[in-house]
Write a protein that holds these residues in place. Structure first.
Motif, PDB file in Angstrom:
ATOM      1  N   ALA A   1     -12.684   3.566   0.001  1.00 13.10           N
ATOM      2  CA  ALA A   1     -12.567   4.126   1.343  1.00 13.10           C
ATOM      3  C   ALA A   1     -13.482   5.335   1.504  1.00 13.10           C
ATOM      4  N   ALA A   2     -13.540   6.172   0.468  1.00 12.41           N
ATOM      5  CA  ALA A   2     -14.423   7.340   0.528  1.00 12.41           C
ATOM      6  C   ALA A   2     -15.881   6.900   0.602  1.00 12.41           C
TER       7      ALA A   2
ATOM      8  N   GLU B   1     -10.278   1.904  12.319  1.00 12.83           N
ATOM      9  CA  GLU B   1      -9.391   1.784  11.163  1.00 12.83           C
ATOM     10  C   GLU B   1     -10.042   2.232   9.863  1.00 12.83           C
ATOM     11  N   ARG B   2     -11.362   2.069   9.757  1.00 11.96           N
ATOM     12  CA  ARG B   2     -12.026   2.458   8.510  1.00 11.96           C
ATOM     13  C   ARG B   2     -12.063   3.977   8.351  1.00 11.96           C
ATOM     14  N   PHE B   3     -12.395   4.670   9.428  1.00 12.28           N
ATOM     15  CA  PHE B   3     -12.364   6.126   9.361  1.00 12.28           C
ATOM     16  C   PHE B   3     -10.933   6.615   9.155  1.00 12.28           C
TER      17      PHE B   3
ATOM     18  N   ASP C   1      -6.749   9.255   6.046  1.00 14.36           N
ATOM     19  CA  ASP C   1      -5.335   9.139   5.676  1.00 14.36           C
ATOM     20  C   ASP C   1      -5.144   8.885   4.185  1.00 14.36           C
ATOM     21  N   SER C   2      -6.215   8.483   3.473  1.00 10.57           N
ATOM     22  CA  SER C   2      -6.092   8.323   2.023  1.00 10.57           C
ATOM     23  C   SER C   2      -5.941   9.671   1.337  1.00 10.57           C
ATOM     24  N   THR C   3      -6.414  10.744   1.971  1.00  3.17           N
ATOM     25  CA  THR C   3      -6.212  12.089   1.431  1.00  3.17           C
ATOM     26  C   THR C   3      -4.774  12.532   1.652  1.00  3.17           C
ATOM     27  N   ARG C   4      -4.284  12.303   2.868  1.00  5.80           N
ATOM     28  CA  ARG C   4      -2.878  12.568   3.193  1.00  5.80           C
ATOM     29  C   ARG C   4      -2.531  11.747   4.424  1.00  5.80           C
TER      30      ARG C   4
ATOM     31  N   GLU D   1      -5.057  11.749  12.504  1.00  5.28           N
ATOM     32  CA  GLU D   1      -4.501  12.182  13.790  1.00  5.28           C
ATOM     33  C   GLU D   1      -4.423  13.702  13.856  1.00  5.28           C
ATOM     34  N   HIS D   2      -4.010  14.337  12.763  1.00  8.94           N
ATOM     35  CA  HIS D   2      -3.908  15.796  12.717  1.00  8.94           C
ATOM     36  C   HIS D   2      -5.289  16.415  12.948  1.00  8.94           C
ATOM     37  N   LEU D   3      -6.305  15.874  12.280  1.00 11.28           N
ATOM     38  CA  LEU D   3      -7.664  16.393  12.416  1.00 11.28           C
ATOM     39  C   LEU D   3      -8.168  16.208  13.841  1.00 11.28           C
TER      40      LEU D   3
END
Length: 255
Positions: free
Chosen positions: A98-99, A223-225, A230-233, A238-240
């Motif tokens: 993902a990264a 979805e990819r971004f 979201d893989s970090t948290r 959405e928060h960002l």
């Protein structure tokens, strides 16, 4: 009386033919038979089927699955530990993938001057050119895209590694900020959003607050971004996005 072959097929999401095949090759022989000779599966059989399907999902051939399950040295706890290790390794691999997709879409899809060996080394075996056509389709012909291409073409392998280190550091700190309960419109979150914007400006193109707001929307809609952030948290994308919106309003005075 146990479970019929049809019931077990329904539980496990496999076909009756698959269960018959497992029985024929000795991988999963039902523990009982009815008076009419029909297969009947007990709870131990279901446990074994669960393990079989787990290893098959990870790509193990049937003969290796049989060897793993019939290992006289392994107890049920050992199987659980082995499965946990395999799942953990897969999760880590997916996180790295993902990264790599995120970096590829934001940067190296845009004509980077690295050798093929360096591309695979830096990006964990994923070719960043995979998404080049998509990037050009979305942004090709714009001055922003052209600027990104010009800059990226000059970057060395060490430049990309420094960029990755910045991204990783930012991600860890943003995750910690969320863990601490910081709201998106809080000062710390807006400062992190501003750092995010400046990172893009420094490495790729002049990221105005208007462009940054658009990126925030894309981080949630694509979805990819979303998967990358979201893989970090969980919930970070959405928060960002909300922090980017609040930060833009803070600097431009637009609500």
């Amino acid at each position: 009386m146990g479970y019929s072959v049809g019931q077990v097929a329904g539980f496990a999401g496999v076909t009756v033919r698959t269960l018959h095949h497992y029985d024929e090759i000795g991988l999963l022989a039902p523990g009982e038979r009815s008076h009419a000779g029909h297969r009947r599966y007990d709870d131990a059989d279901l446990d074994r089927l669960q393990q079989i399907l787990f290893y098959r999902e990870l790509g193990f051939p049937l003969d290796e699955v049989a060897a793993l399950l019939d290992d006289p040295e392994a107890d049920p706890r050992e199987h659980l530990r082995r499965r946990h290790d395999l799942l953990t390794a897969r999760i880590e691999k997916l996180r790295k993938m993902a990264a790599a997709v995120e970096h590829a879409m934001e940067a190296r899809t845009m004509g980077i001057n690295l050798t093929p060996e360096e591309k695979f080394e830096v990006f964990g075996g994923k070719d960043p050119e995979e998404h080049a056509e998509e990037a050009e389709r979305r942004w090709g012909g714009t001055e922003t895209y052209a600027e990104s291409q010009r800059r990226a073409a000059r970057y060395t392998k060490d430049d990309w590694k420094r960029m990755q280190a910045e991204v990783a550091s930012w991600g860890e700190r943003y995750g910690a900020l969320m863990e601490a309960g910081e709201r998106p419109e809080g000062e710390r979150a807006m400062d992190m959003a501003e750092e995010h914007r400046q990172h893009i400006t420094r490495w790729f193109y002049t990221c105005t607050y208007e462009i940054h707001r658009g990126l925030g929307e894309m981080y949630v809609a694509d979805e990819r971004f979303k998967a990358f952030y979201d893989s970090t948290r969980p919930g970070l994308a959405e928060h960002l996005k909300e922090a980017i919106t609040a930060n833009a309003a803070r600097h431009t005075g637009e609500a």
